[in-house]
Design a protein around this motif. Structure first.
Motif, PDB file in Angstrom:
ATOM      1  N   PHE A 129       0.726  -1.305   0.067  1.00 36.94           N
ATOM      2  CA  PHE A 129       0.093  -0.030  -0.055  1.00 36.94           C
ATOM      3  C   PHE A 129       0.842   1.311   0.000  1.00 36.94           C
ATOM      4  CE2 PHE A 129      -2.922  -3.440   1.626  1.00 36.94           C
ATOM      5  CZ  PHE A 129      -4.049  -2.929   0.699  1.00 36.94           C
ATOM      6  N   GLY A 130       2.100   1.001  -0.271  1.00 34.01           N
ATOM      7  CA  GLY A 130       2.932   2.213  -0.362  1.00 34.01           C
ATOM      8  C   GLY A 130       4.128   2.303   1.054  1.00 34.01           C
ATOM      9  N   ALA A 131       5.009   3.514   0.807  1.00 33.35           N
ATOM     10  CA  ALA A 131       6.068   3.250   1.536  1.00 33.35           C
ATOM     11  C   ALA A 131       5.415   3.649   3.066  1.00 33.35           C
ATOM     12  CB  ALA A 131       7.032   4.569   1.311  1.00 33.35           C
ATOM     13  N   GLY A 132       5.930   2.668   4.106  1.00 25.87           N
ATOM     14  CA  GLY A 132       5.462   3.098   5.415  1.00 25.87           C
ATOM     15  C   GLY A 132       4.049   2.582   5.593  1.00 25.87           C
ATOM     16  N   SER A 168      -0.871  -6.605   7.043  1.00 22.84           N
ATOM     17  CA  SER A 168      -0.243  -5.740   8.190  1.00 22.84           C
ATOM     18  C   SER A 168      -0.783  -4.384   8.241  1.00 22.84           C
ATOM     19  CB  SER A 168       1.171  -5.795   7.790  1.00 22.84           C
ATOM     20  OG  SER A 168       1.408  -5.180   6.628  1.00 22.84           O
ATOM     21  N   TRP A 169      -0.858  -3.723   9.449  1.00 22.80           N
ATOM     22  CA  TRP A 169      -0.942  -2.413   9.757  1.00 22.80           C
ATOM     23  C   TRP A 169       0.224  -1.917  10.376  1.00 22.80           C
ATOM     24  CZ3 TRP A 169      -4.254  -6.313   9.939  1.00 22.80           C
ATOM     25  CH2 TRP A 169      -5.233  -6.307   9.077  1.00 22.80           C
TER      26      TRP A 169
END
Length: 82
Positions: A18-21, A39-40
């Protein structure tokens, strides 16, 4: 690698980042079933499902994933099916 450690055969994989970080959602499709992760990182949380049948040993997949992800804590729920 976790699937192979458990003696499972990988049929394919699909992961979405879902993107960086940000988090990831993914699945490893197995001839014995699947391993999935959601993951979150903003909550420092990941949920994994290790679902296997036959001679595969899901506890070995869990051991490999724990070593790779190095979580602060782990909660395992085992569901016997069939």
């Amino acid at each position: 690698r976790a699937a192979e450690a458990a003696g499972a055969r990988v049929l394919g994989t699909h992961f979405h980042h879902f993107g960086a970080g940000a988090g990831v959602t993914g699945v490893v499709m197995l001839s014995e079933s699947h391993i999935s992760i959601h993951s979150w990182p903003e909550h420092r949380y990941a949920a994994l499902d290790i679902f296997m049948c036959g001679a595969a040993r899901p506890e070995l997949a869990l051991e490999r994933l724990r070593a790779r992800l190095a979580p602060e804590s782990v909660r395992v729920t085992t569901v016997e099916r069939g």
